[in-house]
Enzyme design. Structure first.
Site, PDB file in Angstrom:
ATOM      1  N   ASP A 130      13.382  15.800  -3.076  1.00 15.02           N
ATOM      2  CA  ASP A 130      12.158  15.882  -3.892  1.00 15.02           C
ATOM      3  C   ASP A 130      11.115  14.840  -3.496  1.00 15.02           C
ATOM      4  O   ASP A 130      10.072  14.727  -4.121  1.00 15.02           O
ATOM      5  CB  ASP A 130      12.513  15.717  -5.381  1.00 15.02           C
ATOM      6  CG  ASP A 130      13.126  14.357  -5.686  1.00 15.02           C
ATOM      7  OD1 ASP A 130      13.315  13.554  -4.742  1.00 15.02           O
ATOM      8  OD2 ASP A 130      13.409  14.076  -6.865  1.00 15.02           O
ATOM      9  N   GLU A 163      11.554  11.512  -3.417  1.00 10.50           N
ATOM     10  CA  GLU A 163      11.814  10.151  -3.902  1.00 10.50           C
ATOM     11  C   GLU A 163      12.558   9.361  -2.831  1.00 10.50           C
ATOM     12  O   GLU A 163      13.385   9.922  -2.099  1.00 10.50           O
ATOM     13  CB  GLU A 163      12.660  10.196  -5.188  1.00 10.50           C
ATOM     14  CG  GLU A 163      11.852  10.685  -6.375  1.00 10.50           C
ATOM     15  CD  GLU A 163      12.642  10.669  -7.680  1.00 10.50           C
ATOM     16  OE1 GLU A 163      13.799  10.196  -7.691  1.00 10.50           O
ATOM     17  OE2 GLU A 163      12.089  11.135  -8.693  1.00 10.50           O
ATOM     18  N   LYS A 177     -22.617  -6.384  10.315  1.00 12.50           N
ATOM     19  CA  LYS A 177     -21.956  -5.093  10.050  1.00 12.50           C
ATOM     20  C   LYS A 177     -22.238  -4.610   8.626  1.00 12.50           C
ATOM     21  O   LYS A 177     -22.190  -5.385   7.686  1.00 12.50           O
ATOM     22  CB  LYS A 177     -20.445  -5.261  10.229  1.00 12.50           C
ATOM     23  CG  LYS A 177     -19.611  -4.084   9.732  1.00 12.50           C
ATOM     24  CD  LYS A 177     -18.119  -4.316   9.996  1.00 12.50           C
ATOM     25  CE  LYS A 177     -17.262  -3.856   8.852  1.00 12.50           C
ATOM     26  NZ  LYS A 177     -15.855  -4.133   9.007  1.00 12.50           N
ATOM     27  N   THR A 215     -14.526  -0.739  13.479  1.00 15.89           N
ATOM     28  CA  THR A 215     -15.182  -2.058  13.480  1.00 15.89           C
ATOM     29  C   THR A 215     -15.001  -2.712  14.845  1.00 15.89           C
ATOM     30  O   THR A 215     -15.967  -3.196  15.458  1.00 15.89           O
ATOM     31  CB  THR A 215     -14.542  -2.954  12.384  1.00 15.89           C
ATOM     32  OG1 THR A 215     -14.676  -2.291  11.144  1.00 15.89           O
ATOM     33  CG2 THR A 215     -15.171  -4.327  12.345  1.00 15.89           C
TER      34      THR A 215
END
Ligand code: R5P
Length: 304
Positions: free
Chosen positions: A38, A40, A203, A237
């Site tokens: 499932d 998990e 930037k 970047t």
């Protein structure tokens, strides 16, 4: 460091965790994981007899960066399971080392309605009542204020600089990809010599689209340029800073980041922009992990 310490190597830090145990001279135990049908996840500490943990100082090493074997959500849940497991087995003291802290960039509200999730991660760690927390070059160290016990942000700059020096780089200029990284770059530059120059590009990132615009012309003619950031994610970047450095006359360009996640086509973007080498650390187990953090982390753990 206590003689009775045991280091637990998390699934995301198999190499670095083992190296730290070796540096500290303490025994290590591995972890076993699987994913249930499932979705998990499951984790156990690889012990036959739980009493080996009882009364011991336990060091857990688990980075939380994404990789082919797990995303950052899995990594965080694995870490919580590691903490829960050693606590249940009666560890006397729990020291957690998270070389790369996931979600650290979500520490500010940029648009209405957002979650300041980095802070919540620290608060969740707080509720587990671990004794000490060590991270490396976390995006914004202020986030550690959310953790009420001892926390340390370890600096990887010296180790990265030593590696770059060993490559024969000379006449170095350190370039920060944005103004926010200048302070850190100034400290980094000192590792190459007191008068090593530092410069930066301007930037801007569109908060809606994530698109980057960067500008600036620097005095880099015939210089070896070291562009230093805390994280390389998509490489946008770094690639833009490399292109501008090349346009400014840089001879060699070393693209360095403590946490080189290298998502999507980041490697291509960075190398095709003109980088001579991409240099990361073993906070992320990948092919650019040229620098090991084991020594500097072990030094901090020994200081306690
Ligand atoms: C941003 O503030 C960080 O310091 C890095 O510059 C950023 O996470 C890099 O992301 P990307 O590689 O996707 O441009």
């Amino acid at each position: 460091m206590k003689e009775s310490s045991i280091l637990i190597v998390g699934p995301a830090s198999q190499i670095l965790g083992t190296r730290i145990a070796k540096e500290l001279g303490v025994p290590s135990l591995n972890t076993e994981t699987k994913t249930f049908p499932d979705g998990e996840i499951y984790l156990r500490i690889d012990v036959e007899d739980e009493s080996v943990i009882k009364g011991k100082e336990i060091i857990l090493v688990q980075s939380t960066g994404p990789s082919s074997s797990g995303n950052q959500n899995d990594r965080l849940f694995e870490l919580l399971m590691m903490i829960d497991s050693v606590k249940r087995m009666g560890a006397a003291k729990i020291i957690v080392v998270i070389p790369y802290l996931a979600y650290a960039r979500q520490d500010k509200i940029f648009r209405p309605g957002e979650s300041q999730f980095a802070n919540l991660i620290l608060r969740v760690l707080n509720t587990t009542k671990i004794d000490e927390l060590y991270v490396v070059d976390v995006h914004a160290p202020e986030v550690l204020k959310e953790f009420s016990r001892k926390s340390v942000n370890i600096d990887s700059m010296k180790a990265i600089a030593e590696y770059i020096k060993s490559l024969g780089a000379k006449d170095i200029v350190v370039v920060a990809p944005d103004k926010g990284a200048v302070e850190r770059s100034q400290e980094f530059a000192k590792c190459f010599g007191e008068n090593t120059p530092v410069d930066f590009f301007d930037k801007k990132r569109d908060v809606k689209t994530g698109e980057i615009t960067m500008s600036g012309t620097l005095s880099l003619k015939n210089k070896d340029v070291v562009i230093s950031d805390d994280i390389i994610a998509t490489g946008g970047t770094m690639a833009t800073a490399i292109k501008l450095s090349k346009q400014s006359g840089a001879k060699k360009v070393y693209a360095t980041a403590t946490h080189a996640l290298l998502l999507q086509n980041a490697k291509y973007r960075i190398l095709s922009a003109g980088a001579d080498e991409i240099i990361g650390t073993d906070s992320i187990d990948n092919e650019v992990a040229r620098v090991s953090l084991a020594k500097v982390i072990a030094e901090h753990l020994k200081k306690k």
